[in-house]
Scaffold this motif. Structure first.
Motif, PDB file in Angstrom:
ATOM      1  N   UNK A 115       0.770  -1.234   0.000  1.00  0.00           N
ATOM      2  CA  UNK A 115       0.000   0.000   0.000  1.00  0.00           C
ATOM      3  C   UNK A 115       0.801   1.284   0.000  1.00  0.00           C
ATOM      4  N   UNK A 116       2.129   1.198  -0.060  1.00  0.00           N
ATOM      5  CA  UNK A 116       2.988   2.389   0.000  1.00  0.00           C
ATOM      6  C   UNK A 116       3.634   2.628  -1.362  1.00  0.00           C
ATOM      7  N   UNK A 117       3.667   3.883  -1.776  1.00  0.00           N
ATOM      8  CA  UNK A 117       4.316   4.267  -3.019  1.00  0.00           C
ATOM      9  C   UNK A 117       5.815   4.457  -2.776  1.00  0.00           C
ATOM     10  N   UNK A 118       6.631   3.650  -3.449  1.00  0.00           N
ATOM     11  CA  UNK A 118       8.088   3.751  -3.299  1.00  0.00           C
ATOM     12  C   UNK A 118       8.577   5.138  -3.708  1.00  0.00           C
ATOM     13  N   UNK A 119       7.919   5.762  -4.673  1.00  0.00           N
ATOM     14  CA  UNK A 119       8.329   7.091  -5.140  1.00  0.00           C
ATOM     15  C   UNK A 119       8.148   8.151  -4.056  1.00  0.00           C
ATOM     16  N   UNK A 120       7.289   7.904  -3.080  1.00  0.00           N
ATOM     17  CA  UNK A 120       7.029   8.875  -2.015  1.00  0.00           C
ATOM     18  C   UNK A 120       7.919   8.678  -0.796  1.00  0.00           C
ATOM     19  N   UNK A 121       8.725   7.617  -0.789  1.00  0.00           N
ATOM     20  CA  UNK A 121       9.662   7.381   0.307  1.00  0.00           C
ATOM     21  C   UNK A 121      10.951   8.138   0.058  1.00  0.00           C
ATOM     22  N   UNK A 122      11.565   8.628   1.117  1.00  0.00           N
ATOM     23  CA  UNK A 122      12.844   9.310   1.020  1.00  0.00           C
ATOM     24  C   UNK A 122      13.543   9.255   2.356  1.00  0.00           C
ATOM     25  N   UNK A 123      14.610  10.011   2.487  1.00  0.00           N
ATOM     26  CA  UNK A 123      15.350  10.074   3.745  1.00  0.00           C
ATOM     27  C   UNK A 123      15.828  11.500   3.987  1.00  0.00           C
ATOM     28  N   UNK A 124      16.159  11.770   5.225  1.00  0.00           N
ATOM     29  CA  UNK A 124      16.760  13.030   5.626  1.00  0.00           C
ATOM     30  C   UNK A 124      17.832  12.687   6.660  1.00  0.00           C
ATOM     31  N   UNK A 125      18.944  13.391   6.619  1.00  0.00           N
ATOM     32  CA  UNK A 125      20.002  13.176   7.593  1.00  0.00           C
ATOM     33  C   UNK A 125      19.717  14.031   8.820  1.00  0.00           C
ATOM     34  N   UNK A 126      19.691  13.389   9.979  1.00  0.00           N
ATOM     35  CA  UNK A 126      19.408  14.061  11.243  1.00  0.00           C
ATOM     36  C   UNK A 126      20.686  14.707  11.800  1.00  0.00           C
ATOM     37  N   UNK A 127      20.517  15.563  12.795  1.00  0.00           N
ATOM     38  CA  UNK A 127      21.653  16.244  13.433  1.00  0.00           C
ATOM     39  C   UNK A 127      22.674  15.243  13.981  1.00  0.00           C
ATOM     40  N   UNK A 128      22.213  14.057  14.433  1.00  0.00           N
ATOM     41  CA  UNK A 128      23.125  13.044  14.965  1.00  0.00           C
ATOM     42  C   UNK A 128      23.711  12.151  13.862  1.00  0.00           C
ATOM     43  N   UNK A 129      23.460  12.497  12.609  1.00  0.00           N
ATOM     44  CA  UNK A 129      23.961  11.809  11.421  1.00  0.00           C
ATOM     45  C   UNK A 129      23.251  10.491  11.123  1.00  0.00           C
ATOM     46  N   UNK A 130      22.205  10.155  11.869  1.00  0.00           N
ATOM     47  CA  UNK A 130      21.410   8.988  11.505  1.00  0.00           C
ATOM     48  C   UNK A 130      20.520   9.384  10.325  1.00  0.00           C
ATOM     49  N   UNK A 131      20.005   8.391   9.628  1.00  0.00           N
ATOM     50  CA  UNK A 131      19.180   8.628   8.447  1.00  0.00           C
ATOM     51  C   UNK A 131      17.727   8.312   8.805  1.00  0.00           C
ATOM     52  N   UNK A 132      16.871   9.332   8.704  1.00  0.00           N
ATOM     53  CA  UNK A 132      15.454   9.193   9.039  1.00  0.00           C
ATOM     54  C   UNK A 132      14.642   9.009   7.760  1.00  0.00           C
ATOM     55  N   UNK A 133      13.672   8.111   7.828  1.00  0.00           N
ATOM     56  CA  UNK A 133      12.794   7.845   6.697  1.00  0.00           C
ATOM     57  C   UNK A 133      11.754   8.962   6.598  1.00  0.00           C
ATOM     58  N   UNK A 134      11.458   9.374   5.351  1.00  0.00           N
ATOM     59  CA  UNK A 134      10.404  10.361   5.101  1.00  0.00           C
ATOM     60  C   UNK A 134       9.355   9.757   4.175  1.00  0.00           C
ATOM     61  N   UNK A 135       8.154  10.318   4.240  1.00  0.00           N
ATOM     62  CA  UNK A 135       7.078   9.943   3.319  1.00  0.00           C
ATOM     63  C   UNK A 135       6.378  11.224   2.899  1.00  0.00           C
ATOM     64  N   UNK A 136       6.297  11.464   1.619  1.00  0.00           N
ATOM     65  CA  UNK A 136       5.788  12.741   1.078  1.00  0.00           C
ATOM     66  C   UNK A 136       6.536  13.914   1.712  1.00  0.00           C
ATOM     67  N   UNK A 137       7.816  13.731   2.016  1.00  0.00           N
ATOM     68  CA  UNK A 137       8.639  14.778   2.604  1.00  0.00           C
ATOM     69  C   UNK A 137       8.527  14.911   4.108  1.00  0.00           C
ATOM     70  N   UNK A 138       7.608  14.169   4.748  1.00  0.00           N
ATOM     71  CA  UNK A 138       7.448  14.227   6.207  1.00  0.00           C
ATOM     72  C   UNK A 138       8.391  13.243   6.882  1.00  0.00           C
ATOM     73  N   UNK A 139       9.315  13.702   7.743  1.00  0.00           N
ATOM     74  CA  UNK A 139      10.078  12.748   8.554  1.00  0.00           C
ATOM     75  C   UNK A 139       9.107  11.927   9.417  1.00  0.00           C
ATOM     76  N   UNK A 140       9.402  10.650   9.594  1.00  0.00           N
ATOM     77  CA  UNK A 140       8.509   9.737  10.317  1.00  0.00           C
ATOM     78  C   UNK A 140       9.062   9.394  11.699  1.00  0.00           C
ATOM     79  N   UNK A 141       8.139   9.255  12.651  1.00  0.00           N
ATOM     80  CA  UNK A 141       8.494   8.982  14.050  1.00  0.00           C
ATOM     81  C   UNK A 141       7.592   7.908  14.626  1.00  0.00           C
ATOM     82  N   UNK A 142       8.108   7.227  15.646  1.00  0.00           N
ATOM     83  CA  UNK A 142       7.289   6.382  16.512  1.00  0.00           C
ATOM     84  C   UNK A 142       6.832   7.232  17.691  1.00  0.00           C
ATOM     85  N   UNK A 143       5.938   6.699  18.506  1.00  0.00           N
ATOM     86  CA  UNK A 143       5.578   7.334  19.777  1.00  0.00           C
ATOM     87  C   UNK A 143       5.922   6.345  20.880  1.00  0.00           C
ATOM     88  N   UNK A 144       6.687   6.788  21.869  1.00  0.00           N
ATOM     89  CA  UNK A 144       7.128   5.900  22.949  1.00  0.00           C
ATOM     90  C   UNK A 144       5.948   5.370  23.769  1.00  0.00           C
TER      91      UNK A 144
END
Length: 177
Positions: A115-144
């Motif tokens: 159900x996910x469009x591969x073309x809409x997935x991306x990444x952004x480099x965080x301040x700690x140099x880890x790579x965060x997944x994005x979808x439609x340009x939105x960085x994605x997070x979990x909730x603790x």
């Protein structure tokens, strides 16, 4: 007898470790909700939330049905969120924020699950140099505060200066708060 001697030797080390972990340098704050036990992966995990890694090495993002409708999740069905304070492909959540809202990170190219469009997935480099997944340009997070796949306890929260929302497969927020 050997087990008793081993346990007696281990007890002081455990007590010392617990005391060191419990020290907050005098600052008092409310404890963050316990993060769910993540699946075992080969990649390091910020804030106790490793990515759901596919056979191809990248984090998988999928779509699942929930009480909020059809939503974005990781490959194990754990809900992911967007943070309204984020800029286009830029995370505004680090430090204490990233403890309560751990980023969905990857060590490879993000993988499009059901159900996910591969073309809409991306990444952004965080301040700690880890790579965060994005979808439609939105960085994605979990909730603790989500403890099991399908939990959506963070939906509609307002924390760290802006709102947190579950995403639909179109990349837009689902606002059922």
């Amino acid at each position: 007898m050997r087990r008793l001697a081993w346990a007696a030797a281990l007890l002081p080390a455990l007590a010392l470790g617990a005391a060191a972990c419990g020290s907050s340098g005098g600052a008092k704050s409310a404890p963050a909700p316990a993060a769910p036990s993540p699946p075992a992966t080969s990649s390091p995990a910020p804030a106790g939330q490793p990515p759901a890694v596919s056979a191809a090495g990248g984090t998988t993002v999928a779509v699942h049905d929930s009480k909020l409708g059809t939503i974005l999740t990781d490959g194990q069905g754990r809900t992911v969120y967007l943070f309204e304070k984020d800029g286009p492909s830029m995370s505004a959540c680090d430090g204490t924020c990233a403890v309560a809202w751990p980023p969905l990170t990857t060590t490879g190219t993000p993988q499009a699950g059901s159900g996910v469009s591969a073309a809409d997935l991306g990444t952004v480099t965080r301040a700690d140099h880890s790579i965060e997944v994005t979808y439609h340009g939105h960085p994605l997070y979990y909730f603790a505060g989500d403890h099991a796949p399908g939990d959506t306890n963070g939906e509609g929260s307002n924390a760290f200066g802006a709102g947190w929302y579950v995403l639909g497969p179109n990349g837009g927020k689902i606002d059922n708060s």
